[in-house]
Design a protein around this motif. Structure first.
Motif, mmCIF file in Angstrom:
data_model
loop_
_atom_site.group_PDB
_atom_site.id
_atom_site.type_symbol
_atom_site.label_atom_id
_atom_site.label_comp_id
_atom_site.label_asym_id
_atom_site.label_seq_id
_atom_site.Cartn_x
_atom_site.Cartn_y
_atom_site.Cartn_z
ATOM 1 N N ALA A 78 -39.557 34.478 49.769
ATOM 2 C CA ALA A 78 -40.297 33.553 50.638
ATOM 3 C C ALA A 78 -39.326 32.742 51.490
ATOM 4 C CB ALA A 78 -41.174 32.619 49.803
ATOM 5 N N THR A 79 -38.231 32.309 50.899
ATOM 6 C CA THR A 79 -37.214 31.541 51.622
ATOM 7 C C THR A 79 -36.624 32.375 52.756
ATOM 8 O OG1 THR A 79 -36.710 30.302 49.610
ATOM 9 C CG2 THR A 79 -35.070 30.225 51.367
ATOM 10 N N GLU A 80 -36.380 33.635 52.488
ATOM 11 C CA GLU A 80 -35.851 34.537 53.526
ATOM 12 C C GLU A 80 -36.859 34.714 54.663
ATOM 13 O OE1 GLU A 80 -32.887 35.632 53.921
ATOM 14 O OE2 GLU A 80 -31.962 35.476 51.957
ATOM 15 N N LYS A 81 -38.144 34.804 54.309
ATOM 16 C CA LYS A 81 -39.189 34.980 55.335
ATOM 17 C C LYS A 81 -39.215 33.830 56.334
ATOM 18 C CE LYS A 81 -42.822 37.934 53.713
ATOM 19 N NZ LYS A 81 -44.032 38.068 52.949
ATOM 20 N N VAL A 82 -38.969 32.622 55.863
ATOM 21 C CA VAL A 82 -39.007 31.457 56.750
ATOM 22 C C VAL A 82 -37.613 31.104 57.266
ATOM 23 C CG1 VAL A 82 -41.094 30.523 55.670
ATOM 24 C CG2 VAL A 82 -38.847 29.722 54.898
ATOM 25 N N GLU A 83 -36.668 32.004 57.016
ATOM 26 C CA GLU A 83 -35.278 31.814 57.442
ATOM 27 C C GLU A 83 -34.697 30.511 56.899
ATOM 28 O OE1 GLU A 83 -34.651 32.648 61.591
ATOM 29 O OE2 GLU A 83 -35.805 34.507 61.456
ATOM 30 N N GLY A 84 -34.965 30.274 55.627
ATOM 31 C CA GLY A 84 -34.488 29.060 54.973
ATOM 32 C C GLY A 84 -33.201 29.275 54.214
ATOM 33 N N VAL A 85 -32.850 28.282 53.432
ATOM 34 C CA VAL A 85 -31.653 28.303 52.595
ATOM 35 C C VAL A 85 -32.095 28.085 51.158
ATOM 36 C CG1 VAL A 85 -29.465 27.131 52.081
ATOM 37 C CG2 VAL A 85 -30.239 27.346 54.454
ATOM 38 N N TYR A 86 -31.502 28.828 50.235
ATOM 39 C CA TYR A 86 -31.814 28.616 48.826
ATOM 40 C C TYR A 86 -30.568 28.177 48.065
ATOM 41 C CZ TYR A 86 -29.870 33.309 48.329
ATOM 42 O OH TYR A 86 -29.038 34.394 48.380
ATOM 43 N N VAL A 87 -30.791 27.389 47.038
ATOM 44 C CA VAL A 87 -29.747 26.976 46.102
ATOM 45 C C VAL A 87 -30.328 27.232 44.718
ATOM 46 C CG1 VAL A 87 -28.364 25.062 45.225
ATOM 47 C CG2 VAL A 87 -28.926 25.175 47.675
ATOM 48 N N VAL A 88 -29.648 28.055 43.936
ATOM 49 C CA VAL A 88 -30.124 28.381 42.591
ATOM 50 C C VAL A 88 -29.027 27.988 41.603
ATOM 51 C CG1 VAL A 88 -30.931 30.203 41.037
ATOM 52 C CG2 VAL A 88 -31.438 30.350 43.490
ATOM 53 N N THR A 89 -29.365 27.120 40.666
ATOM 54 C CA THR A 89 -28.400 26.699 39.655
ATOM 55 C C THR A 89 -29.165 26.161 38.447
ATOM 56 O OG1 THR A 89 -26.334 25.494 39.299
ATOM 57 C CG2 THR A 89 -28.090 24.323 40.494
ATOM 58 N N ALA A 90 -28.441 25.570 37.517
ATOM 59 C CA ALA A 90 -29.048 24.959 36.324
ATOM 60 C C ALA A 90 -28.258 23.715 35.968
ATOM 61 C CB ALA A 90 -29.035 25.955 35.158
ATOM 62 N N ASP A 91 -28.834 22.898 35.105
ATOM 63 C CA ASP A 91 -28.122 21.695 34.692
ATOM 64 C C ASP A 91 -27.231 21.955 33.476
ATOM 65 O OD1 ASP A 91 -30.317 22.037 33.032
ATOM 66 O OD2 ASP A 91 -30.744 19.913 32.867
ATOM 67 N N HIS A 92 -27.435 23.033 32.781
ATOM 68 C CA HIS A 92 -26.604 23.409 31.638
ATOM 69 C C HIS A 92 -26.975 24.815 31.221
ATOM 70 C CE1 HIS A 92 -30.147 22.970 29.156
ATOM 71 N NE2 HIS A 92 -30.325 21.763 29.674
ATOM 72 N N GLY A 93 -26.139 25.417 30.398
ATOM 73 C CA GLY A 93 -26.449 26.730 29.856
ATOM 74 C C GLY A 93 -27.230 26.609 28.568
ATOM 75 N N ASN A 94 -27.950 27.669 28.234
ATOM 76 C CA ASN A 94 -28.691 27.676 26.987
ATOM 77 C C ASN A 94 -28.974 29.097 26.503
ATOM 78 O OD1 ASN A 94 -30.926 25.219 25.799
ATOM 79 N ND2 ASN A 94 -30.424 27.081 24.747
ATOM 80 N N ALA A 95 -29.247 30.008 27.401
ATOM 81 C CA ALA A 95 -29.650 31.353 26.992
ATOM 82 C C ALA A 95 -28.538 32.389 27.148
ATOM 83 C CB ALA A 95 -30.870 31.796 27.811
ATOM 84 N N GLU A 96 -27.449 32.024 27.803
ATOM 85 C CA GLU A 96 -26.419 33.024 28.094
ATOM 86 C C GLU A 96 -25.550 33.377 26.894
ATOM 87 O OE1 GLU A 96 -24.229 29.227 28.574
ATOM 88 O OE2 GLU A 96 -26.266 29.874 28.913
ATOM 89 N N ASP A 97 -25.556 32.532 25.881
ATOM 90 C CA ASP A 97 -24.783 32.814 24.668
ATOM 91 C C ASP A 97 -25.477 32.110 23.518
ATOM 92 O OD1 ASP A 97 -22.939 33.463 22.745
ATOM 93 O OD2 ASP A 97 -21.272 32.384 23.670
ATOM 94 N N MET A 98 -26.213 32.853 22.731
ATOM 95 C CA MET A 98 -27.014 32.261 21.661
ATOM 96 C C MET A 98 -26.395 32.483 20.284
ATOM 97 S SD MET A 98 -30.823 33.070 23.088
ATOM 98 C CE MET A 98 -31.594 32.355 21.657
ATOM 99 N N VAL A 99 -25.064 32.624 20.257
ATOM 100 C CA VAL A 99 -24.362 32.871 19.009
ATOM 101 C C VAL A 99 -23.354 31.752 18.771
ATOM 102 C CG1 VAL A 99 -22.794 34.475 17.828
ATOM 103 C CG2 VAL A 99 -24.641 35.366 19.262
ATOM 104 N N LYS A 100 -23.369 31.181 17.578
ATOM 105 C CA LYS A 100 -22.340 30.196 17.221
ATOM 106 C C LYS A 100 -21.018 30.937 17.079
ATOM 107 C CE LYS A 100 -25.272 26.876 14.838
ATOM 108 N NZ LYS A 100 -25.521 26.153 13.571
ATOM 109 N N ARG A 101 -19.952 30.318 17.592
ATOM 110 C CA ARG A 101 -18.654 30.981 17.588
ATOM 111 C C ARG A 101 -17.564 30.077 17.032
ATOM 112 N NH1 ARG A 101 -19.178 35.549 20.474
ATOM 113 N NH2 ARG A 101 -21.053 35.713 21.732
ATOM 114 N N ASP A 102 -16.531 30.722 16.483
ATOM 115 C CA ASP A 102 -15.378 29.949 16.036
ATOM 116 C C ASP A 102 -14.478 29.665 17.236
ATOM 117 O OD1 ASP A 102 -13.768 32.228 16.513
ATOM 118 O OD2 ASP A 102 -13.737 32.797 14.394
ATOM 119 N N LYS A 103 -13.356 28.984 17.010
ATOM 120 C CA LYS A 103 -12.478 28.583 18.116
ATOM 121 C C LYS A 103 -11.877 29.771 18.855
ATOM 122 C CE LYS A 103 -11.545 24.048 16.377
ATOM 123 N NZ LYS A 103 -10.611 23.011 16.063
#
Length: 167
Positions: A78-103
């Motif tokens: 839709a943004t492309e149709k109206v020749e607009g600008v989009y910004v896609v981001t997040a305020d933090h991660g949560n789903a990209e790594d759902m495994v507890k890890r050691d150092k």
């Protein structure tokens, strides 16, 4: 000069039972707002990855992320149709790594040898995508901000339109 539209949650249903939540409904409303020409800016919150990540249900989180991708695609089209600008981001991660890890980055195991699931926010950097046919020619993004954060995102969003003249 603002219009707030909230789409109610499915009350009483666990997020991992309904991982799609209302992402497509939100995207449809955003698409309609963008195509209406009524707004200079439309801000959308798709909470799927965040909320599903907190459940610890990896299969539901995959579904949530796929539907969020569909929703973002609809909004960008839709943004492309109206020749607009989009910004896609997040305020933090949560789903990209759902495994507890050691150092060292290796998965942590529980007493039975099963991988421990991470349900809290991650500390990984959050990417940002900026584009669209309305992006002014010659726009260059700074590469000298190694510790950029949300304040930089806000400043970028404010500065992207430049001297915007409504049609």
């Amino acid at each position: 000069m603002e219009e707030y539209v909230g789409i109610p949650n499915d009350m009483g249903i666990s997020f991992n039972v309904q991982p799609k939540m209302k992402a497509l409904k939100i995207a449809e409303r955003a698409r309609d707002a963008i195509l209406s020409g009524k707004f200079h800016q439309v801000c959308i919150n798709l909470a799927n990855g965040d909320m599903e990540g907190h459940t610890g249900d990896i299969k539901a989180t995959v579904v949530a992320c796929k539907v969020a991708d569909e929703a973002v695609k609809m909004i960008i089209e839709a943004t492309e149709k109206v020749e607009g600008v989009y910004v896609v981001t997040a305020d933090h991660g949560n789903a990209e790594d759902m495994v507890k890890r050691d150092k060292s980055g290796q998965p942590l195991l529980d007493k039975d040898g099963n991988i421990q699931i991470l349900t809290s926010h991650t500390l990984h950097p959050v990417p940002i995508a900026i584009g669209g046919r309305g992006l002014a020619p010659g726009v260059r993004f700074r590469k000298d901000l190694p510790n950029a954060g949300l304040a930089n995102v806000a400043a970028t969003v404010i500065n992207l339109p430049g001297d915007y003249e409504p049609h």
